[in-house]
Design an enzyme around this catalytic site. Structure first.
Site, PDB file in Angstrom:
ATOM      1  CG  HIS A  11      -2.078  -0.982   1.036  1.00  0.00           C
ATOM      2  ND1 HIS A  11      -3.013  -1.209   2.014  1.00  0.00           N
ATOM      3  CD2 HIS A  11      -2.416  -1.782  -0.004  1.00  0.00           C
ATOM      4  CE1 HIS A  11      -3.886  -2.115   1.571  1.00  0.00           C
ATOM      5  NE2 HIS A  11      -3.538  -2.485   0.358  1.00  0.00           N
ATOM      6  CD1 TRP A  20       9.090   8.846  -4.655  1.00  0.00           C
ATOM      7  CD2 TRP A  20      10.843   7.620  -5.309  1.00  0.00           C
ATOM      8  NE1 TRP A  20       9.639   9.461  -5.753  1.00  0.00           N
ATOM      9  CE2 TRP A  20      10.720   8.730  -6.184  1.00  0.00           C
ATOM     10  CE3 TRP A  20      11.883   6.710  -5.540  1.00  0.00           C
ATOM     11  CZ2 TRP A  20      11.587   8.961  -7.241  1.00  0.00           C
ATOM     12  CZ3 TRP A  20      12.744   6.936  -6.597  1.00  0.00           C
ATOM     13  CH2 TRP A  20      12.595   8.044  -7.430  1.00  0.00           C
ATOM     14  CG  ASP A  25       7.258   7.614   0.004  1.00  0.00           C
ATOM     15  OD1 ASP A  25       6.474   6.644   0.154  1.00  0.00           O
ATOM     16  OD2 ASP A  25       6.998   8.573  -0.749  1.00  0.00           O
ATOM     17  CG  HIS A  65      -5.416 -11.671  -2.444  1.00  0.00           C
ATOM     18  ND1 HIS A  65      -5.542 -11.320  -3.773  1.00  0.00           N
ATOM     19  CD2 HIS A  65      -5.351 -10.504  -1.757  1.00  0.00           C
ATOM     20  CE1 HIS A  65      -5.581 -10.007  -3.882  1.00  0.00           C
ATOM     21  NE2 HIS A  65      -5.462  -9.490  -2.674  1.00  0.00           N
ATOM     22  NE  ARG A  95      -9.121  -4.764 -10.968  1.00  0.00           N
ATOM     23  CZ  ARG A  95     -10.313  -4.357 -11.376  1.00  0.00           C
ATOM     24  NH1 ARG A  95     -10.618  -4.374 -12.677  1.00  0.00           N
ATOM     25  NH2 ARG A  95     -11.212  -3.910 -10.536  1.00  0.00           N
TER      26      ARG A  95
END
Lengths: 603, 444
Positions: free
Chosen positions: A144, A201, A203, A376, A460
């Site tokens: 995420h 990134w 980050d 998953h 997807r």
């Protein structure tokens, strides 16, 4: 004139290409040889499997390069201000002519819903016994921070006809398409591209957000700290998101994410306290920006030297990932480390602190990378919550009670300590066929949409032009699988796959191949997925100036570098949940199962 | 799973032991050994101690860290936030009776408040606070005590020759006997001598009451049993104490006798020497005292700048260079580091008070920082300790110092005629040897 580095790496690559072509894979080789083979594979991957999708590149040296990570990821690269920032395109690992989206009827052939029902459905939970559930939540937490396609497009739907025996809630099953890249000229004839809604990134944007506006509402406003209310993240105010933490990225939220988001916000605040001790005159902003650098790097280190060797548990990977961060040479071998650093031989002194390089394409997370991280099966369906002190069973709950709008209620009901204890002591699912979480195959999102994540995993890839399994392997210079008998080690599964794909081996979807493939010994996922992994795991570090040229005390502070160097995931857990120290006693890796308390006895 | 603080190396521990631990012990933990102190001054032991801790803090800070002291590792706490955590957490989980202190103090004050734990500590603490009027702006006998201080100051002024540490010490011991015990004890120098001998014995850390303690205690007890209403003994009866044997009122007086009779005058002589070389600050003191009657308690207590002079001298040359606590249970610091029960925690006043990385006025005389600056709130400064176990007599001590010094400075100009001359303009030395000082108090 080839460089010394080029000669060394080129020779190494040539040698191992020959060995591999002779049918000896890297994972069958003894330790040092395996490591050299992996280095060679990475060189080839860097050369052949990084492809540019952007057409907005303006290369110009940035005069006032910020000594911190910007909120939206701009001005991170010294010459390309937009590189890696939020809202820029995903890259590709394959040449663009190999990334064309599938159109109907191939898009729906075979039915992705049938692939899901017949090959992914979890008959019985298959555990990954070397890992704990924290490892499952961790990869989602990291993903995420790397990528998000954003809200799907409700105007562009894919209808999937159901089989006669399928009692799904609606027929046809409706899946909204990925929102298109509006910066792309529809007339340019190039394959569709998509935009990353978060910074590319490494980050920590999953907790810090990907814009200044988003970040500001999560800040405490003093001492650089993030906002916590009674030790918890603030909640979203939108009624649709009731019970969900307000954090940098909270799609598909559940207790596992809440634990980690909260844990690393607490860690951020602890870093602020540490920095404030040394720099009492720093203001809120400077403390925040520096603490973010340190926290993001700590997460990257934990991922590199703990999570990865946890899920890819072989001596070669233990050494290799350690070398990615620290280098294979010991710290006392200063002169040799310096030579290898000068020659940019990462294995010697590590990628950290080495020269910044993009290897021919601007840094971006790729669609293929996203595909191989569809893990998953890691998510269990059943959660038996135990008292961390006594080991006594408190309650058995299902995944659905721990997710979405129920997240905060579950945290309040069971408390951090017992939940974290569960995540530390129980196993995640094995990454294989017939092990998708049932809850996610019959999942109602907070928006009310009813989805089967197994169907979406397959669809997807097809929609975004990620090649099917055999083509995918070919693009990675891996041999095509020529027979269904060789797809998986389980003849029954092979027969099922043959049936679903009507005997067409080249139609087998990437996800099916990845989940069916027998991983190398000690590996939690397939060698095919691993090829993308070794390329991109190194690239996330090598392309980031804060892990390379700017990984310095001047940017991070000496105390910040020391914090990153000294602390492990177990330290972070114990720092904020000291009551769990007995469970982590003797643990070499916090992503491996912790010690369990037994009723009536200590841990 | 143990989240731990960093550990200094064994060679660094040897250096710390040699440069910080050993000088602290050999100079006398409880009563300074004159010759050793002189030698320590010659070899600049305090400067070496500062340098040693400074280099370790630079390497292992800003968090606390473990450093070997002789054979055992101790946790050195140096950041004000951590010092605060430790001192606010006293006596539990940070007890103030580490082994060396317990063994030493047992010789002359086995029932000391500072060696007590749990309910016994609470009992003795409430007794001490009640008698010493801890926290009150002025002690209820302040008026009387100010008069005593002025009288003793006048006696020093009346010597008619440059004064030495011994002169001031003697005067202050008399002052202390009058304030703590009463008029009857004014000339009981034997009592002070007995305490001195016991403290000498304490320097050897015998771990039990030294020979003569029982007699000394009985000597004191007689005074407690015949209290003087104009001295602290006069307040004993009304002070809360659960059981006399537990509280041991006479035993509590011992601490006040040496803190007031030995430690305080040492600080006052140094203040005098510093003011002799700092004319601007001396002028400020005098301006503050102009028109004030120093026998009026309010005038004395209101001399804030003079108090700042005394406090900053205590900061610059702490009489307790290194002190410790011991953990009574496992303690986790905020970053999760575990300090096991029974660990020794060290606070190096000599370093903390002068830490140049944190304190802008580290090495200069800065009384103003105690008046208008933030020195009073800075947990780096712990010459009176701090927190629940902060010195209950701190207010009274400073008050007596203000009255005594105020009288001397309004009557005379101090001139250092022998020994070190602390002056502004360059960093003040870490050592200010009392025994070498001679100060002429020239009538104004």
């Amino acid at each position: 004139m080839p460089s010394i580095r080029g000669i060394i790496t080129g020779t190494n690559a040539a040698v191992w290409r020959t060995v591999n072509k002779a049918g000896v894979p890297w994972h069958k080789l003894p330790g040092p040889a395996g490591a050299l083979n992996l280095a060679a594979l990475r060189e080839d991957l860097r050369h052949d499997n990084l492809h540019e999708t952007r057409d907005d590149i303006v290369e110009e040296e940035i005069a006032d390069l910020p000594p911190y990570r910007t909120y939206d990821g701009t001005r991170q690269d010294p010459y390309d201000a937009q590189m890696g920032s939020a809202g820029t395109r995903f890259g590709r690992n394959f040449a663009l002519d190999q990334t064309k989206a599938e159109d109907p009827p191939r898009l729906l052939s075979p039915s992705p819903r049938e692939v899901s029902r017949r090959l992914f459905w979890r008959d019985e939970f298959q555990p990954a016994t070397g890992l704990n559930v924290l490892a499952a939540a961790w990869i989602q937490f990291q993903n995420h921070g790397w990528f998000g396609h954003g809200t799907n497009d409700p105007e562009r739907r894919i209808d999937i006809e159901l089989a006669a025996d399928d009692n799904w809630s609606e027929d046809p099953m409706v899946v909204e398409r990925t929102t298109a890249d509006r910066t792309q000229d529809p007339e340019d004839g190039r394959p569709a591209t998509y935009l990353n809604k978060v910074t590319h990134w490494w980050d920590g944007s999953s907790i810090y957000g990907s814009s200044q506006d988003q970040n500001r509402v999560m800040r405490a406003g003093e001492d650089g700290k993030m906002l916590l209310i009674d030790g918890k993240l603030p909640l979203e105010e939108d009624p649709v998101l009731a019970g969900i933490d307000r954090t940098g990225f909270n799609d598909n939220y559940w207790v596992g994410l809440s634990l980690l988001h909260t844990l690393f916000v607490k860690e951020h605040n602890a870093i602020c306290d540490m920095l404030r001790k040394s720099y009492p005159s720093w203001d809120d902003e400077r403390l925040f920006l520096t603490a973010r650098l340190v926290n993001a790097a700590l997460m990257a280190k934990i991922h590199t030297v703990e999570w990865t060797p946890g899920i890819l548990n072989t001596p070669v990977l233990q050494t290799g990932m350690h070398a990615n961060w620290y280098g294979a040479l010991p710290q006392w071998a200063k002169a040799t480390r310096l030579i290898t650093k000068t020659l940019d031989l990462e294995a010697g002194a590590g990628i950290i602190g080495s020269e910044l390089k993009h290897h021919g394409a601007s840094f971006a997370i790729t669609e293929e990378f996203i595909s191989v991280y569809r893990l998953h099966p890691l998510i269990p369906d059943d959660y038996a919550i135990h008292d961390h002190r006594t080991g006594a069973l408190i309650e058995e709950v299902e995944f659905n009670s721990l997710m979405g709008n129920d997240t905060r209620a579950a945290v309040d009901k069971y408390g951090w300590s017992d939940l974290m204890y569960h995540f530390g002591t129980e196993h995640p699912g094995k990454i294989t066929l017939h092990n998708h979480p049932r809850a996610l195959m019959d999942h109602t999102r907070v928006t009310g949409q009813h989805v089967d994540l197994g169907t979406i995993d397959v669809l997807r890839d097809r929609e975004r032009g990620v090649r099917r399994y055999n083509d995918f392997r070919e693009q990675l210079r891996m041999p095509r699988v020529t027979s269904f008998d060789k797809l998986t080690p389980d003849p029954a599964w092979n027969a099922e796959i043959r049936d679903v794909y009507n005997g067409q081996i080249d139609d087998v979807d990437l996800q099916v191949g990845l989940l069916g493939e027998k991983p190398p010994t000690g590996f939690g996922f397939s060698d095919t997925a691993f090829r993308i992994f070794i390329l991109m795991a190194s690239r996330r570090l090598k392309s980031d100036r804060f892990f390379t040229r700017d990984y310095t005390p001047e940017i991070y502070t000496a105390q910040g570098l020391d914090w990153i160097d000294r602390h492990t995931m177990a330290d972070v857990v114990v720092r904020h949940f000291p009551e769990l120290a007995p469970a982590l006693e003797g643990s070499a890796n916090a992503f491996a199962p912790w010690r369990k308390s037994t009723p009536g006895g200590a841990a | 799973m143990v989240l731990d603080f960093k550990h200094a190396s064994i060679p660094e521990g040897v250096r710390f032991t040699a440069q910080v631990g050993v000088p602290n012990v050999v100079q006398g933990l409880f009563r300074k050994r004159e010759k050793v102190v002189a030698v320590a001054g010659l070899v600049q032991a305090d400067q070496l101690a500062y340098g040693c801790t400074a280099s370790l803090v630079k390497k292992y800070g800003p968090e606390p860290f473990w450093v070997r002291l002789v054979t055992e590792e101790a946790l050195l706490v140096h950041h004000p936030d951590d010092i605060r955590r430790v001192l606010e957490g006293s006596p539990t989980p940070f007890a103030s009776d580490p082994d060396a202190k317990r063994k030493g103090m047992s010789a002359f004050q086995p029932t000391a408040l500072t060696l007590s734990r749990g309910d016994l500590w609470a009992d003795r603490r409430s007794f001490a606070e009640a008698v010493l009027d801890t926290g009150r702006p002025i002690h209820r006998l302040g008026q009387r005590f100010a008069a005593v201080a002025v009288e003793e100051a006048d006696a020093v002024l009346g010597l008619g020759r440059p004064v030495t540490w011994a002169d001031v010490h003697e005067a202050f011991q008399r002052l202390t006997r009058r304030v703590v015990i009463g008029a009857d004890a004014a000339d009981d120098t034997a009592l002070s001598d007995e305490l001195g001998a016991l403290m000498d014995a304490g320097n050897k850390m015998p771990g039990k009451p030294a020979a003569g303690y029982e007699d000394f205690h009985a000597h004191l007890q007689k005074y407690v049993d015949t209290p003087d209403p104009e001295a602290l003994t006069g307040l004993v009866a009304a002070a809360p104490h659960t059981d006399d044997e537990e509280t041991d009122a006479a035993g509590q007086l011992i601490h006040w006798l040496f803190a007031m009779g030995d430690t305080l005058p040492a600080n006052l002589v140094r203040t005098l020497a510093v003011l002799a070389g700092h004319p601007l600050q001396l002028a400020e003191v005098r301006a503050e005292l102009t028109g004030k009657r120093l026998t009026a308690a309010k005038s004395v207590a209101g001399a804030a700048y003079l108090a700042g002079c005394i406090l900053d001298t205590m900061r610059l040359w702490p009489t307790t260079a290194l002190f410790g606590r011991v953990t009574t249970e496992d303690v986790r610091f905020p970053q999760g580091e575990l300090v096991p029960a029974g660990s020794q925690v060290l606070i190096h006043n000599l370093f903390n008070h002068r830490n140049r990385e944190r304190i802008p006025y580290a090495d200069r005389f800065a009384p103003e920082e105690w008046v208008t600056g933030g020195a009073s709130d800075d947990w780096s400064f712990n010459f009176f300790s701090n927190g629940p176990q902060g010195c209950p007599g701190a207010g009274l001590s400073v008050f007596l110092g203000q009255a005594f010094l105020g009288r001397l400075l309004t009557q005379a100009d101090p001139v250092v005629t022998s020994g070190p001359h602390p002056r502004p303009g360059k960093p003040l030395a870490y050592t200010l040897d009392l025994n070498a000082l001679e100060i002429d108090l020239q009538p104004r």
